[in-house]
Scaffold this motif. Structure first.
Motif: not given
Length: 213
Positions: A69-74
């Motif tokens: 999830r964090l990778a998509q947001l970044e």
């Protein structure tokens, strides 16, 4: 991203506190013992769950999901003016806001009234993000949904009975767009409720339109 930042701060704070407790520099509190037990039992600690999204995953799977999830947001933050070609909808903390934004963009583009628009889904025949070269022209491509107790027939382009011993079936990539309420009210369509977790109930966030017999 605010939710993720708050969650990251709590993860670091609580783990650091527990490490100090193990080192004898802090007295073990009830919260620290609860965290220790959750880590041992592969459960999401209460203080993390309160700052997180609804999830029924064990801790190890939750951490992996959190990283994705964090990778998509970044990736999104690196190019905030454009959404990804295909958005991992179930990887968003608040997918309802994303769907609302799809309606808002359509309303502004066509000078339509926002309160007369609803989301409508078209199921594509593609399963992989790599199969797309560009963004949707009239909405947004989404991925990450699965069907429970039934399956989507790629060849027949409709809902079918699930395969033997198959509880969940991955859905193809879908195009979600905004249409008027009148255009959404057509026959041969099942308005399938979509939930964040298997628990259903309060985790519902929209209905996907699927062709059926």
């Amino acid at each position: 991203m605010d939710v993720m930042n708050v969650l990251l701060i709590e993860l670091k704070r609580s783990i650091k506190e527990l490490q100090l407790g193990f080192a004898g520099e802090l007295t073990m509190s009830d919260a620290m013992e609860s965290l220790m037990n959750s880590l041992y039992m592969d459960k999401i600690p209460d203080s993390w769950a309160k700052r997180s999204w609804p999830s029924m995953r064990p801790l190890a799977s939750w951490i992996s999901n959190f990283s994705e999830r964090l990778a998509q947001l970044e990736e999104w933050l690196n190019n905030p003016s454009e959404i990804p070609k295909v958005t991992w909808l179930s990887g968003l903390v608040n997918p309802t806001s994303f769907l609302t934004a799809v309606c808002q963009v359509t309303a502004q583009k066509n000078q339509w009234e926002l309160d007369k628009l609803v989301t409508f889904t078209d199921v594509t025949k593609r399963m992989s993000v790599d199969e797309f070269d560009a963004n949707s022209r009239d909405g947004a491509y989404i991925i990450g949904l699965s069907m429970q107790g039934a399956r989507w027939d790629l060849n027949g382009v409709q809902i079918e009975k699930s395969q033997p011993k198959e509880m969940f079936s991955q859905m193809p990539i879908m195009n979600v767009k905004a249409v008027t309420k009148e255009k959404a009210n057509i026959g041969g369509i099942y308005h399938c409720p979509v939930y964040m977790t298997e628990m259903r109930g309060p985790t519902w966030f929209f209905n996907a339109q699927l062709k059926t017999k």
